[in-house]
Design a protein around this motif. Structure first.
Motif, PDB file in Angstrom:
ATOM      1  N   ARG A   1      35.300  31.159  46.830  1.00  0.00           N
ATOM      2  CA  ARG A   1      33.950  31.252  46.284  1.00  0.00           C
ATOM      3  C   ARG A   1      33.957  30.745  44.843  1.00  0.00           C
ATOM      4  O   ARG A   1      35.013  30.625  44.221  1.00  0.00           O
ATOM      5  CB  ARG A   1      33.475  32.710  46.288  1.00  0.00           C
ATOM      6  N   GLU A   2      32.782  30.468  44.297  1.00  0.00           N
ATOM      7  CA  GLU A   2      32.676  30.102  42.886  1.00  0.00           C
ATOM      8  C   GLU A   2      32.809  31.379  42.059  1.00  0.00           C
ATOM      9  O   GLU A   2      31.953  32.266  42.143  1.00  0.00           O
ATOM     10  CB  GLU A   2      31.334  29.422  42.610  1.00  0.00           C
ATOM     11  N   LEU A   3      33.888  31.476  41.288  1.00  0.00           N
ATOM     12  CA  LEU A   3      34.207  32.726  40.594  1.00  0.00           C
ATOM     13  C   LEU A   3      33.930  32.643  39.105  1.00  0.00           C
ATOM     14  O   LEU A   3      34.101  31.601  38.474  1.00  0.00           O
ATOM     15  CB  LEU A   3      35.679  33.089  40.813  1.00  0.00           C
ATOM     16  N   ARG A   4      33.547  33.794  38.564  1.00  0.00           N
ATOM     17  CA  ARG A   4      33.424  33.949  37.112  1.00  0.00           C
ATOM     18  C   ARG A   4      34.478  34.917  36.590  1.00  0.00           C
ATOM     19  O   ARG A   4      34.685  35.026  35.388  1.00  0.00           O
ATOM     20  CB  ARG A   4      32.030  34.454  36.768  1.00  0.00           C
ATOM     21  N   LEU A   5      35.170  35.625  37.513  1.00  0.00           N
ATOM     22  CA  LEU A   5      36.266  36.540  37.156  1.00  0.00           C
ATOM     23  C   LEU A   5      37.096  36.758  38.407  1.00  0.00           C
ATOM     24  O   LEU A   5      36.557  36.922  39.508  1.00  0.00           O
ATOM     25  CB  LEU A   5      35.724  37.882  36.655  1.00  0.00           C
ATOM     26  N   PHE A   6      38.422  36.754  38.239  1.00  0.00           N
ATOM     27  CA  PHE A   6      39.314  37.027  39.364  1.00  0.00           C
ATOM     28  C   PHE A   6      40.239  38.175  38.983  1.00  0.00           C
ATOM     29  O   PHE A   6      40.895  38.146  37.942  1.00  0.00           O
ATOM     30  CB  PHE A   6      40.137  35.786  39.717  1.00  0.00           C
ATOM     31  N   ILE A   7      40.271  39.208  39.834  1.00  0.00           N
ATOM     32  CA  ILE A   7      41.122  40.385  39.614  1.00  0.00           C
ATOM     33  C   ILE A   7      42.120  40.469  40.761  1.00  0.00           C
ATOM     34  O   ILE A   7      41.727  40.520  41.933  1.00  0.00           O
ATOM     35  CB  ILE A   7      40.293  41.683  39.564  1.00  0.00           C
ATOM     36  N   ALA A   8      43.413  40.478  40.429  1.00  0.00           N
ATOM     37  CA  ALA A   8      44.469  40.595  41.444  1.00  0.00           C
ATOM     38  C   ALA A   8      45.308  41.820  41.116  1.00  0.00           C
ATOM     39  O   ALA A   8      46.035  41.835  40.121  1.00  0.00           O
ATOM     40  CB  ALA A   8      45.335  39.346  41.467  1.00  0.00           C
ATOM     41  N   ALA A   9      45.182  42.863  41.939  1.00  0.00           N
ATOM     42  CA  ALA A   9      45.916  44.109  41.716  1.00  0.00           C
ATOM     43  C   ALA A   9      47.147  44.145  42.611  1.00  0.00           C
ATOM     44  O   ALA A   9      47.028  44.038  43.835  1.00  0.00           O
ATOM     45  CB  ALA A   9      45.016  45.318  42.003  1.00  0.00           C
ATOM     46  N   GLN A  10      48.319  44.253  41.994  1.00  0.00           N
ATOM     47  CA  GLN A  10      49.600  44.252  42.724  1.00  0.00           C
ATOM     48  C   GLN A  10      49.620  43.096  43.727  1.00  0.00           C
ATOM     49  O   GLN A  10      49.824  43.298  44.935  1.00  0.00           O
ATOM     50  CB  GLN A  10      49.830  45.593  43.444  1.00  0.00           C
ATOM     51  N   PRO A  11      49.419  41.858  43.280  1.00  0.00           N
ATOM     52  CA  PRO A  11      49.197  40.739  44.211  1.00  0.00           C
ATOM     53  C   PRO A  11      50.387  40.397  45.084  1.00  0.00           C
ATOM     54  O   PRO A  11      50.216  39.755  46.122  1.00  0.00           O
ATOM     55  CB  PRO A  11      48.854  39.577  43.277  1.00  0.00           C
ATOM     56  N   THR A  12      51.602  40.804  44.686  1.00  0.00           N
ATOM     57  CA  THR A  12      52.774  40.435  45.481  1.00  0.00           C
ATOM     58  C   THR A  12      53.535  41.651  45.994  1.00  0.00           C
ATOM     59  O   THR A  12      54.683  41.532  46.407  1.00  0.00           O
ATOM     60  CB  THR A  12      53.734  39.550  44.651  1.00  0.00           C
ATOM     61  N   ARG A  13      52.900  42.811  45.986  1.00  0.00           N
ATOM     62  CA  ARG A  13      53.590  44.022  46.445  1.00  0.00           C
ATOM     63  C   ARG A  13      54.014  43.869  47.902  1.00  0.00           C
ATOM     64  O   ARG A  13      53.232  43.548  48.788  1.00  0.00           O
ATOM     65  CB  ARG A  13      52.682  45.237  46.293  1.00  0.00           C
ATOM     66  N   GLY A  14      55.308  44.097  48.153  1.00  0.00           N
ATOM     67  CA  GLY A  14      55.819  44.037  49.514  1.00  0.00           C
ATOM     68  C   GLY A  14      56.016  42.642  50.067  1.00  0.00           C
ATOM     69  O   GLY A  14      56.326  42.488  51.242  1.00  0.00           O
TER      70      GLY A  14
END
Length: 504
Positions: free
Chosen positions: A416-429
């Protein structure tokens, strides 16, 4: 005690989780078990601990074949396990947890808590733990709770100790202390099986390394092997372990958080009056040990926390008071920390999961009718672009590996067209191959001018990705520092020290 596994095979229906695995751990040896997510490491250890029964193969202790019908038999034979998620009762004391399941009584049939207290003091003195037997578990830091788990195992005379991802919730300093404890246990003759995905820790403490891939042993490695060599063995191909990114060229402030406070329904403060801003085209990493308010912070931005005060503005527009749907529609992409619970619908197909953020309007819904052909074309394109390994777009997401599930979430949020990107624990596991892919997509999002928040308890990940780092401790930000801040400084901040206190 010598531990030997011979031809251990464990099947779940048609899935062969362990395929004729052989493993020998010598007395006084730290033997690391490396492998991708889903490679079969935990299944193997759960079989050793009596939680599973092997379909084929034998377990031997000091060359004697064992038959475990449950964890009690394994513990009685001298096997202990320190789980990634602590098996402790928070409202019980240290002594009560240590004696749980191994209760000793006095003449009148009363529990002999004095004996448990004495055992805690004895083991604590041996290892320099300094743990109060009468302290409640819920009042202890996570590093101390882990020591209680170790005391619990040693109190039952464990000669073989299994550590399952033991550093997942520790600060760098607590991790170093754990390494020291493992070495001391080794020197006393304890055999240790060390399961971890952190290559630096394996190389630091292991005597030998066994690598498992797709349920089978693919080789042994020396601790002197490079990270690249170990990663290649784990995934079967060369892996780039460094995050290649140019210096950020950030623009104006995009997200501005002022005096944000989040409380639970009982009024307990979870996020305590924090303020920060993030600019377009930069990555702000939120570091800290799990449970210090990071989850509640991201949920407040996403409209998932009801009890909030303060201000969260994106491009000048206030987000507090908006629903989660309205926040998403404002151009916020969100990768939640628990993808299986909050990021996907397991019974939906890949294609259906890819449209969850846009299920009410164009391009996939027109005049109340689902546009299947448009959705299928979009899904096929994203499966190729994000390298989702599946039989097809109609595959249910619950059948995918953790890494491929995460790729589906990323594909949805970044399409999507983003104005903010939040990645929480993006590589956990995730395995190192999937981590490499996720990191590249995060950096590419930053380079496209989008402000990015990465929340991670993995300090290596924080240092690799961040342009700036905000460290949280007990709901507050103790400092915001440059992305190249040394690990030892960050570790002290994660324990509550401000940058000025660290420098003093």
């Amino acid at each position: 005690m010598k531990l030997e596994l011979r031809g251990i095979t464990k099947r779940f229906g048609a899935l062969v989780a362990n395929d004729h695995i052989d493993l020998i751990v010598q007395p006084g040896e730290i033997h690391a078990l490396l492998g991708e997510n889903g490679a079969g490491k935990s299944t193997l250890m759960n079989t050793l601990y009596g939680l599973y029964q092997a379909d084929e193969g034998e377990i031997l202790l000091d060359d004697q074949v064992q038959a475990f019908s449950g964890p009690g038999d394994a513990m009685n034979a001298g096997i202990g396990m320190v789980h990634q998620h602590f098996m402790l009762i928070p409202v019980f004391t240290v002594a009560e947890n240590v004696m749980l399941g191994n209760e000793k009584t006095r003449a009148a049939g009363l529990l002999d808590l004095d004996a448990a207290r004495a055992k805690v003091r004895e083991i604590s003195a041996r290892f320099g733990f300094e743990i109060d037997p009468d302290a409640k578990i819920e009042d202890l830091p996570v590093g101390v709770q882990q020591r209680v788990e170790i005391i619990k195992a040693l109190s039952r005379n464990a000669n073989v100790l299994v550590f399952d991802e033991p550093t997942a919730v520790l600060t760098p300093q607590e991790t170093d202390e754990l390494m020291g404890i493992m070495r001391q246990l080794k020197d006393e003759g304890t055999s240790i099986v060390f399961i971890t995905h952190k290559l630096r820790e394996v190389r630091e403490v292991a005597d030998r390394i066994t690598v498992i891939r797709l349920g089978a042993v693919v080789g042994e490695a020396s601790p002197t092997a490079s990270n690249a060599e170990l990663a290649s063995l784990m995934v079967g191909r060369a892996v780039d372990l460094t995050v290649d990114k140019d210096t950020a060229t950030p623009g104006d402030d995009a997200l501005v958080v002022r005096d944000l406070t989040v409380t639970d329904p009982l009024g307990q403060v979870l996020v305590d009056g924090i303020s920060f801003s993030i600019r377009r085209g930069e990555i702000l990493a939120i570091a800290g040990v799990q449970g210090n308010g990071q989850t509640e912070l991201t949920e407040a931005i996403m409209g998932l926390q009801r009890h909030t005060a303060g201000s969260i503005s994106l491009d000048g527009a206030e987000l507090i008071g908006r629903s989660t749907r309205q926040v998403l529609d404002a151009g916020v992409g969100f990768v939640p920390e628990d993808r299986s619970e909050d990021g996907i619908v397991k019974e939906f197909t890949i294609a259906e999961n890819l449209m969850l953020d846009r299920s009410t309007g164009e391009p996939f819904v027109k005049r109340g009718t689902l546009q299947l052909a448009d959705l299928d074309r979009f899904a096929e394109e994203k499966v190729r672009e994000f390298d989702v390994r599946a039989q097809g777009i109609t595959t249910k997401v619950g059948r995918l590996s953790g890494g491929n599930q995460q790729k589906v979430v990323l594909a949805r949020e970044l399409s999507r067209e983003l104005r903010l990107f939040i990645a929480a624990q993006p590589t956990r596991g995730l395995d190192v191959g999937s981590i490499e892919f996720v990191h590249k997509r995060i950096v590419a999002t930053r380079d496209a001018g989008v402000p990015v928040i990465v929340v991670s308890t993995e300090l290596d990940e924080v240092v690799a990705l961040a342009d700036r780092i905000a460290v949280m401790y007990r709901g507050r930000i103790v400092g915001i520092v440059p992305g190249d801040t040394p690990r030892d400084v960050l570790g002290l901040m994660m324990a509550g020290e401000t940058p000025a206190e660290v420098a003093a």
